[in-house]
Design an enzyme around this catalytic site. Structure first.
Site, mmCIF file in Angstrom:
data_model
loop_
_atom_site.group_PDB
_atom_site.id
_atom_site.type_symbol
_atom_site.label_atom_id
_atom_site.label_comp_id
_atom_site.label_asym_id
_atom_site.label_seq_id
_atom_site.Cartn_x
_atom_site.Cartn_y
_atom_site.Cartn_z
ATOM 1 N N TYR A 106 -3.375 -4.184 7.277
ATOM 2 C CA TYR A 106 -3.374 -4.207 5.812
ATOM 3 C C TYR A 106 -4.393 -5.246 5.376
ATOM 4 C CZ TYR A 106 -1.721 -5.494 1.125
ATOM 5 O OH TYR A 106 -1.639 -5.789 -0.221
ATOM 6 N N ASP A 129 -10.329 -10.223 9.615
ATOM 7 C CA ASP A 129 -9.497 -10.535 8.453
ATOM 8 C C ASP A 129 -8.474 -11.592 8.859
ATOM 9 O OD1 ASP A 129 -7.904 -10.740 6.270
ATOM 10 O OD2 ASP A 129 -7.497 -8.601 6.056
ATOM 11 N N LYS A 168 -4.206 -17.318 1.751
ATOM 12 C CA LYS A 168 -2.895 -17.831 2.166
ATOM 13 C C LYS A 168 -2.901 -19.319 2.555
ATOM 14 C CE LYS A 168 -1.143 -13.252 2.979
ATOM 15 N NZ LYS A 168 0.012 -12.732 2.343
HETATM 16 N N1 PLP Z 1 -5.429 -9.259 4.495
HETATM 17 C C1 PLP Z 1 -4.314 -9.446 5.200
HETATM 18 C C2 PLP Z 1 -4.390 -9.471 6.701
HETATM 19 C C3 PLP Z 1 -3.097 -9.633 4.565
HETATM 20 O O1 PLP Z 1 -1.973 -9.801 5.298
HETATM 21 C C4 PLP Z 1 -3.052 -9.643 3.157
HETATM 22 C C5 PLP Z 1 -1.789 -9.851 2.443
HETATM 23 O O2 PLP Z 1 -0.734 -9.985 3.007
HETATM 24 C C6 PLP Z 1 -4.244 -9.435 2.444
HETATM 25 C C7 PLP Z 1 -5.419 -9.263 3.142
HETATM 26 C C8 PLP Z 1 -4.236 -9.442 0.953
HETATM 27 O O3 PLP Z 1 -4.085 -10.736 0.479
HETATM 28 P P1 PLP Z 1 -3.550 -11.003 -1.001
HETATM 29 O O4 PLP Z 1 -2.128 -10.596 -1.027
HETATM 30 O O5 PLP Z 1 -3.771 -12.476 -1.209
HETATM 31 O O6 PLP Z 1 -4.380 -10.191 -1.929
#
Ligand code: PLP
Length: 438
Positions: free
Chosen positions: A142, A245, A273
């Protein structure tokens, strides 16, 4: 033993009058058990009825130090006395940018406000750099809520995925343009052959391979040996941008995130995060060469809230603490204690299980003791049993996500006593569920 939830239910009724399903993120909707938390403190959250929970969700990962961590709160409160943003660069942005560079080993950085924005910008940069448009992602990974990658996330059901050889892109709901299907290829994680075959066939159109270096949205499934290196090699060989990511892993599993942990480097990496202990800040970092395409008249990047003062002030303290003190080591030790204890409880209860991932964000599956390698494997585990035990755990005073695909997150302020208490509660929860099943 049942906890009172009167005030929570009242507030939830009001919330339903305002927000679809009474929530501001679909992920927060738990039906009648939807939570309303009023405050956090250290490793705890408190609901509207003042029930205390030892918190292993930590807002889906950002809270690396602890809720309301005093040094962070103080620095943010101080910084915002003079305003929150100015549509101009602030020295805090520069010092946080320098820290991000130093910790991640990347050459250049641009800030964003959420992980969603960071991966969206990374895709644009990769497309601009390569002049190509198609992106490979992996089933169950995700990368945020923008349309481009919202296919075959951890919301896709087993029956919708198609065959391993030709996986189907499953949109995470309606409203995602059909045309975007053609720009995404989903492949099973850890499948060397499928990736190589696809890259060899399609490389002329491939802008990027984006990967979660640990499946942080799929029970912390680990990359098998050589997997990240395999992606790296193919990207280098075929001129494809490797985007790691690190939104969940960055500043959590090691100071330099998964790139340091596994010793593999992306061309771009995305962070959010843990970078700011829960305040809104994200980053896209990359090599000089790839990041050099960003700029006026070249590749668009920006945003009103980018580099905002609360976010950068929080990041400055958070990253300084992570850099100077062995905070991640301390979290890891508590995490190991928790993982070992859970393992013991499940073994004693005769429940097959497999626990995996770094102790700062580990996950586990029930119903099998075979290591899951990908999203399909995780869907074949006993999701219902996992959820049932977690709901019993929550009732007793510790909270983790009831869906095994979301890891358990730990923070610096989780104490040894918190872990012991959690293990006692989890053992009771297992007993209750086994009792219920005879
Ligand atoms: N990338 C990863 C691996 C994530 O786990 C998340 C959210 O949990 C995101 C991107 C998206 O981040 P945000 O919720 O700050 O938009």
């Amino acid at each position: 033993m049942a906890r009172t939830r009167t005030r929570t239910r009242e507030l939830y009724e009001r919330a339903k009058q305002v927000f679809p399903f009474g929530v501001n993120s679909n992920f927060r909707y738990w039906g009648d058990d939807t939570n309303i938390f009023v405050r956090g403190e250290k490793g705890y959250v408190f609901d509207a009825d003042e029930n205390r929970y030892i918190d292993y969700r930590l807002a889906f990962g950002p809270v690396i130090l602890g809720h309301g961590y005093p040094a962070v709160v103080r620095r943010v409160a101080e910084a915002i006395q003079d305003g929150c943003m100015y549509a101009a660069t602030h020295p805090l942005e520069i010092s946080v940018g320098e820290r991000v560079k130093r910790l991640t080993g990347m050459d250049k950085v641009r800030f964003a406000t959420s992980g969603t924005e960071a991966t969206m910008h990374a895709l644009r940069i990769a497309r601009a750099y390569t002049g190509r448009e198609v992106v490979i992602k992996f089933e169950g990974d995700y990368h945020g809520f923008h349309d481009y990658l919202l296919f075959t996330t951890a919301l896709a059901s087993r029956s919708s995925l198609g065959s391993r050889r030709s996986p189907i892109n499953v949109p995470a709901g309606s409203g995602i343009p059909r045309a975007l299907h053609d720009l995404v290829i989903n492949l099973p994680y850890n499948d060397f052959e499928a990736l190589e075959r696809t890259v060899k066939a399609k490389w002329g159109n491939l802008a990027a391979i984006i990967v979660e270096p640990i499946m942080g949205n799929n029970a912390s499934v680990m990359p098998v040996e050589g997997w990240l290196e395999h992606i790296r090699r193919l990207c280098t060989e075929y001129g494809i941008v490797m985007i790691i990511d690190e939104v969940k892993t960055g500043f959590r599993i090691a100071r330099g995130g998964a790139q340091e942990y596994f010793g593999v480097r992306g061309d771009l990496a995305t962070y959010a995060k843990s970078i700011a202990n829960g305040f809104p800040l994200a980053a896209i970092a990359g090599t000089e060469e790839v990041m050099s395409v960003v700029g006026p008249g070249s590749v668009a990047h920006g945003g009103t809230y980018v580099g905002n003062i609360p976010g950068t002030a929080a990041a400055e303290v958070t990253l300084e603490l992570l850099e100077k003190e062995d905070i991640l080591g301390s979290i890891a030790r508590r995490g190991q204690q928790l993982m070992a204890g859970l393992d013991r409880i499940l073994t004693d209860a005769g429940l097959p299980h497999f626990i995996q991932g770094p102790p700062q964000m580990f996950g586990f599956v029930l119903g099998t003791d075979t290591p899951p390698r990908d999203y399909r494997d995780c869907l074949n585990t006993n999701l219902a049993l996992y959820e049932h035990i977690i709901m019993e755990l929550i009732e007793r005073g510790a909270i983790a996500e009831p869906d095994c695909r979301e890891p358990w997150f730990l923070c610096y302020e989780h104490s040894e006593a918190d872990i012991d208490e959690t293990l006692n509660l989890y053992a009771d929860a297992v007993k209750a569920v086994k009792g219920a099943h005879g």
